[in-house]
Design an enzyme around this catalytic site. Structure first.
Site, PDB file in Angstrom:
ATOM      1  N   ASP A  34      45.063  41.677  43.155  1.00 25.27           N
ATOM      2  CA  ASP A  34      44.174  41.720  42.008  1.00 25.27           C
ATOM      3  C   ASP A  34      44.481  43.031  41.284  1.00 25.27           C
ATOM      4  O   ASP A  34      45.132  43.921  41.836  1.00 25.27           O
ATOM      5  CB  ASP A  34      42.721  41.670  42.476  1.00 25.27           C
ATOM      6  CG  ASP A  34      41.739  41.753  41.325  1.00 25.27           C
ATOM      7  OD1 ASP A  34      41.966  41.084  40.297  1.00 25.27           O
ATOM      8  OD2 ASP A  34      40.763  42.515  41.441  1.00 25.27           O
ATOM      9  N   ASP A  36      42.233  44.975  38.286  1.00 25.40           N
ATOM     10  CA  ASP A  36      41.144  45.909  38.007  1.00 25.40           C
ATOM     11  C   ASP A  36      40.309  46.137  39.262  1.00 25.40           C
ATOM     12  O   ASP A  36      39.872  45.183  39.911  1.00 25.40           O
ATOM     13  CB  ASP A  36      40.268  45.368  36.877  1.00 25.40           C
ATOM     14  CG  ASP A  36      39.326  46.424  36.333  1.00 25.40           C
ATOM     15  OD1 ASP A  36      39.758  47.572  36.192  1.00 25.40           O
ATOM     16  OD2 ASP A  36      38.160  46.100  36.062  1.00 25.40           O
ATOM     17  N   ASP A 260      39.463  43.371  45.610  1.00 25.10           N
ATOM     18  CA  ASP A 260      38.235  44.166  45.769  1.00 25.10           C
ATOM     19  C   ASP A 260      36.983  43.313  45.733  1.00 25.10           C
ATOM     20  O   ASP A 260      35.887  43.839  45.878  1.00 25.10           O
ATOM     21  CB  ASP A 260      38.152  45.230  44.671  1.00 25.10           C
ATOM     22  CG  ASP A 260      37.911  44.627  43.300  1.00 25.10           C
ATOM     23  OD1 ASP A 260      38.641  43.674  42.929  1.00 25.10           O
ATOM     24  OD2 ASP A 260      37.007  45.097  42.588  1.00 25.10           O
TER      25      ASP A 260
END
Length: 321
Positions: A34, A36, A260
């Protein structure tokens, strides 16, 4: 022990030490990240993240980037990766490592509308989403502001629609409006008109604990008004992984997903039988993991990573020397 920190599951959510990371990386060919909250926050790279990815590239690891953000083309994402020091292909191959929901939504429509002459989509989304659709031959209409016309429902329903629209695509749209919602519902009254959502993220986290409404809120609004269920492209939907797998020829047993968010990144990895690493530089915390581990819900137990790190920079010692 990290297991105790995360909730006591003996096989899941282990802190990834340098020694464990070396063993894991020896078993892995491909790492999917991922972006951001994992690689960067806004326009600032997570400390040590660029060095980690450059070291992975130097070790011959294949990297892929999977993002639910539909506001950038894959080429724009590739430019950001290079600008922040993560490296990556240049020239004609720029962007081939990036699998965003704008690009993958375009692939989905190309498949579903194959054989339809001059396919057209009504887009509640960004110019980037429209550009990716155009790149595969799907004409887009609707991008940009659209205010209410007239004084009431009769006037709103009298606004002309584009002919031959075969799909409504909902992405992140800061210009989302009642007029757009009304048009989307009118298009979707045609049973052969597809409803596609780029992702179902309910919030977009910002700095200092702030957030704004995510794309999932817009998709739900259209679903409720049209009484239709959208086909979802992004994480944790398997379709976005299938896009990566088809282009990369991935062996799931030798692939790791790094993210995250438990409800998107880790759930995607679990669903697709990938190894998973949670990084604590973004949305989800160890308390969230513990809650899922202690739950009786099997769905929540899928949102428990195999490993966790404070930052992906924690992988760097395993790549040095």
């Amino acid at each position: 022990m990290a297991e105790a920190e995360a909730g006591g599951d003996e096989a899941r959510c282990v802190r990834l030490s340098a020694e464990r990371a070396k063993l894991l990386l020896a078993e892995v060919d491909t790492l999917l990240f991922d972006c951001d909250g994992v690689l960067w926050r806004g326009e600032t790279a997570v400390p040590g993240a660029p060095e980690t990815l450059r070291a992975l590239r130097a070790r011959g690891k294949r990297l892929g980037f999977i993002t639910n953000n539909s506001s950038k083309t894959r080429t724009a994402y590739a430019e950001k990766l290079r600008r922040l020091g993560f490296g990556g292909p240049v020239g004609p191959e720029a962007g081939l490592e990036v699998f965003g929901t704008a690009y993958c939504s375009a692939l989905y429509l190309r498949q579903r509308l194959a054989g339809v002459p001059d396919p057209k989509a009504y887009v509640l989304g960004s110019p980037a989403l429209a550009a990716e659709l155009e790149a595969v031959g799907v004409t887009s209409v609707g991008v940009g502001p659209d205010v209410l016309h007239g004084d009431g429902p009769s006037d709103w329903l009298a606004v002309p629609l584009e002919p031959d629209v075969r799909a409504v695509v909902v992405g992140f749209d800061p210009h989302f409006s009642y007029m757009k919602l009304t048009k989307a519902v009118r298009y979707l009254q045609q049973p052969d008109c597809l409803l596609v959502g780029t992702n179902m993220d309910n919030r977009l986290p910002l700095e200092n604990g702030r957030f704004i409404a995510g794309t999932g809120c817009l998709v739900r609004a259209v679903e409720m008004a049209a009484q239709r269920q959208a086909d979802i492209i992004g994480k944790p939907s398997r379709f976005i992984f299938d896009c990566v797998s088809q282009e990369y020829g991935i062996n799931p047993e030798r692939t790791v997903m790094v993210g995250d968010r438990l409800d998107t990144d880790i759930l995607l990895g679990s669903t697709c039988s990938l190894k998973t690493i949670l990084t604590l530089t973004g949305v989800s915390s160890l308390e969230d993991v513990k809650s899922n581990q202690e739950s009786d819900c099997m769905f929540k137990k899928k949102m428990v990573p195999d490993f966790y790190v404070d930052s992906i920079a924690d992988l760097l010692p395993a790549l040095q020397g």
